[in-house]
Design a protein around this motif. Structure first.
Motif, short mmCIF file in Angstrom:
data_model
loop_
_atom_site.label_atom_id
_atom_site.label_comp_id
_atom_site.label_asym_id
_atom_site.label_seq_id
_atom_site.Cartn_x
_atom_site.Cartn_y
_atom_site.Cartn_z
N LEU A 39 0.73 -1.22 0.18
CA LEU A 39 0.06 0.03 -0.21
C LEU A 39 0.64 1.30 0.10
O LEU A 39 0.77 2.29 -0.61
CB LEU A 39 -0.93 -0.23 1.13
N VAL A 40 1.95 1.19 0.91
CA VAL A 40 2.84 2.54 0.80
C VAL A 40 3.56 2.49 -0.18
O VAL A 40 3.43 3.66 -0.87
CB VAL A 40 3.73 2.29 2.02
N GLU A 41 4.06 1.51 -0.96
CA GLU A 41 4.49 1.61 -2.37
C GLU A 41 3.69 2.10 -3.30
O GLU A 41 4.00 3.24 -4.17
CB GLU A 41 4.98 0.12 -2.53
N GLN A 42 2.61 1.57 -3.46
CA GLN A 42 1.48 2.13 -4.50
C GLN A 42 1.36 3.55 -4.24
O GLN A 42 1.20 4.27 -5.23
CB GLN A 42 0.30 1.25 -4.25
N LEU A 43 1.23 3.98 -2.86
CA LEU A 43 0.55 5.45 -2.80
C LEU A 43 1.81 6.39 -2.97
O LEU A 43 1.64 7.39 -3.76
CB LEU A 43 0.24 5.54 -1.44
N ARG A 44 3.26 5.84 -2.85
CA ARG A 44 4.30 6.71 -3.18
C ARG A 44 4.46 6.63 -4.72
O ARG A 44 4.78 7.95 -5.16
CB ARG A 44 5.43 5.96 -2.54
N GLN A 45 4.40 5.41 -5.22
CA GLN A 45 4.46 5.78 -6.78
C GLN A 45 3.25 6.41 -7.46
O GLN A 45 3.39 6.97 -8.55
CB GLN A 45 4.12 4.40 -7.29
N SER A 46 2.06 6.88 -6.80
CA SER A 46 1.14 7.74 -7.14
C SER A 46 1.61 9.25 -6.73
O SER A 46 0.77 10.12 -7.16
CB SER A 46 -0.41 7.46 -6.59
N GLY A 47 2.68 9.63 -6.18
CA GLY A 47 3.28 10.69 -6.12
C GLY A 47 2.56 11.28 -4.59
O GLY A 47 2.99 12.41 -4.30
N HIS A 48 2.09 10.48 -3.86
CA HIS A 48 2.01 10.98 -2.45
C HIS A 48 3.02 10.93 -1.38
O HIS A 48 3.97 10.18 -1.62
CB HIS A 48 0.68 10.15 -1.66
N ASP A 49 3.07 11.73 -0.57
CA ASP A 49 3.83 11.89 0.79
C ASP A 49 3.61 10.85 1.68
O ASP A 49 2.60 11.24 2.32
CB ASP A 49 4.22 13.34 1.25
N VAL A 50 4.32 9.65 1.73
CA VAL A 50 3.52 8.64 2.57
C VAL A 50 4.58 8.13 3.69
O VAL A 50 5.93 8.06 3.62
CB VAL A 50 3.51 7.22 1.80
N VAL A 51 3.95 8.19 4.96
CA VAL A 51 4.93 7.65 6.19
C VAL A 51 4.40 6.42 6.62
O VAL A 51 3.24 6.20 6.84
CB VAL A 51 4.52 8.59 7.35
N ALA A 52 5.27 5.42 6.50
CA ALA A 52 5.06 4.10 7.06
C ALA A 52 5.35 4.03 8.31
O ALA A 52 6.39 4.05 8.93
CB ALA A 52 5.78 3.12 6.33
N ALA A 53 4.27 3.92 9.39
CA ALA A 53 4.24 4.19 10.67
C ALA A 53 3.98 2.81 11.44
O ALA A 53 3.06 2.09 11.39
CB ALA A 53 3.27 5.31 11.22
N SER A 54 4.94 2.65 12.15
CA SER A 54 4.89 1.22 13.26
C SER A 54 6.15 1.16 14.11
O SER A 54 6.83 1.99 14.01
CB SER A 54 4.97 0.06 12.34
N PRO A 55 6.02 0.44 14.97
CA PRO A 55 7.18 0.48 15.80
C PRO A 55 8.64 0.49 15.59
O PRO A 55 9.38 1.37 15.88
CB PRO A 55 6.87 -0.68 16.94
N SER A 56 8.80 -0.36 14.17
CA SER A 56 10.11 -0.33 13.83
C SER A 56 10.55 0.95 13.18
O SER A 56 11.72 1.16 12.80
CB SER A 56 10.31 -1.49 12.97
N THR A 57 9.58 1.81 12.82
CA THR A 57 9.97 3.28 12.30
C THR A 57 9.75 4.31 13.23
O THR A 57 9.68 5.40 12.86
CB THR A 57 9.08 3.30 10.84
N GLY A 58 9.51 3.88 14.62
CA GLY A 58 9.23 4.90 15.74
C GLY A 58 8.06 5.26 15.92
O GLY A 58 7.88 6.42 16.88
#
Ligand SMILES: NC(=O)c1ccc[n+]([C@@H]2O[C@H](COP(=O)([O-])OP(=O)(O)OC[C@H]3O[C@@H](n4cnc5c(N)ncnc54)[C@H](OP(=O)(O)O)[C@@H]3O)[C@@H](O)[C@H]2O)c1
Length: 255
Positions: free
Chosen positions: A16-35
């Motif tokens: 999902l993050v990959e697809q939204l980024r490819q569509s040009g959005h500013d995407v934050v993948a948020a989870s414990p492993s990213t803080g």
């Protein structure tokens, strides 16, 4: 636009993050492993600053009744409070088809609680319910492992490829809040015992599947209408959920 995907490192989140980024959005993948932790609240306000959309797809580390309820209640409350404070205009939640029809399954009660908290929040919401992911069938089979056999219920399901769910969520996330539930299901109603046997065969696992309807689903009572969408008009049949199980199986275990 800025979109925060809570659980953006998971099975559904990564594509999902990959697809939204490819569509040009500013995407934050948020989870414990990213803080970002939606149980403690750590990192959430900073991640949501300037965001228009939050996609809420984390999963609980424990599926036991008490811990899973605590996880989805706490995580969802933390998300809606932080989203409201940040001025987020759209909250997308991923739930499960039939969760409200299986009140004796702790995980389903937790997903119903999540949906209720999201629906009651001031942040406009889209609730997407999906059937079981193809990728989850192997774990369900392992849950029935018993020596050289695997015991599984023959309950009817209509599972879906995770990639199809991610694609649907990508479209919902960039649209206007739906303010209602939409459901996603795969193209074929199939029985759990058969699905489990096909995964084992594709993996070259010699264990045999024994039908054990008394096991139900996650230990709860189910029938053929519990996990399937039936003729529910909310199901988005044509655009998503097109991947057939056999097609997915041959790709997933091609190596
Ligand atoms: N399995 C099914 O068949 C099915 C069907 C319909 C709906 N769903 C729903 O789909 C959603 C996504 O499932 P999935 O299979 O993609 O999950 P998953 O692969 O297990 O990934 C879980 C995600 O949640 C994150 N996470 C765990 N604890 C967190 C916390 N305290 N704060 C923030 N993020 C946290 C993980 O982050 P880290 O990587 O950093 O640990 C990871 O990104 C779940 O809500 C599930 O209920 C599942």
């Amino acid at each position: 636009m800025k979109i925060v995907v809570i659980g953006g490192t998971g099975l559904i989140g990564r594509p999902l993050v990959e697809q939204l980024r490819q569509s040009g959005h500013d995407v934050v993948a948020a989870s414990p492993s990213t803080g970002v932790d939606t149980i403690t609240g750590e990192g959430l306000a900073a991640a949501l600053a300037g965001a228009e959309v939050v996609v809420d797809i984390p999963n609980s580390p424990s599926f036991d009744d008490g811990p899973v309820l605590h996880f989805f209640q706490t995580s969802t409350r933390t998300i809606v409070e932080a989203a409201a404070a940040a001025g987020v205009r759209h909250h997308v939640v991923l739930s499960i088809v039939g969760a409200d029809r299986m009140p004796d399954i702790g995980y389903m009660r937790a997903k119903v609680a999540q949906k209720q908290i999201a629906a009651a929040s001031p942040v406009p919401v889209s609730i997407v319910r999906a059937t079981q992911f193809f990728e989850f069938i192997g774990a369900l089979a392992e849950g029935g492992a018993d020596g050289d056999v695997v015991r599984l219920s023959s309950v009817l399901m209509q599972p879906i490829a995770a990639a199809d769910v991610s694609a649907a969520l990508a479209e919902v996330a960039v649209g206007e809040p739906l303010g209602r539930v939409v459901e996603l299901a795969g193209p074929e109603p199939l029985r759990l015992a058969d699905l489990g046997a096909r995964v084992l065969a594709a993996k070259g696992d010699p264990r045999r599947v024994v039908v054990a309807d008394e096991l139900g689903y996650f230990g709860g009572t189910v029938d053929d209408r519990s996990l399937t969408p039936g003729n529910d008009p909310r199901v988005t049949r044509q655009r998503y959920g097109a991947t057939r199980f056999e097609e997915w199986l041959s790709r997933a275990f091609a190596a």
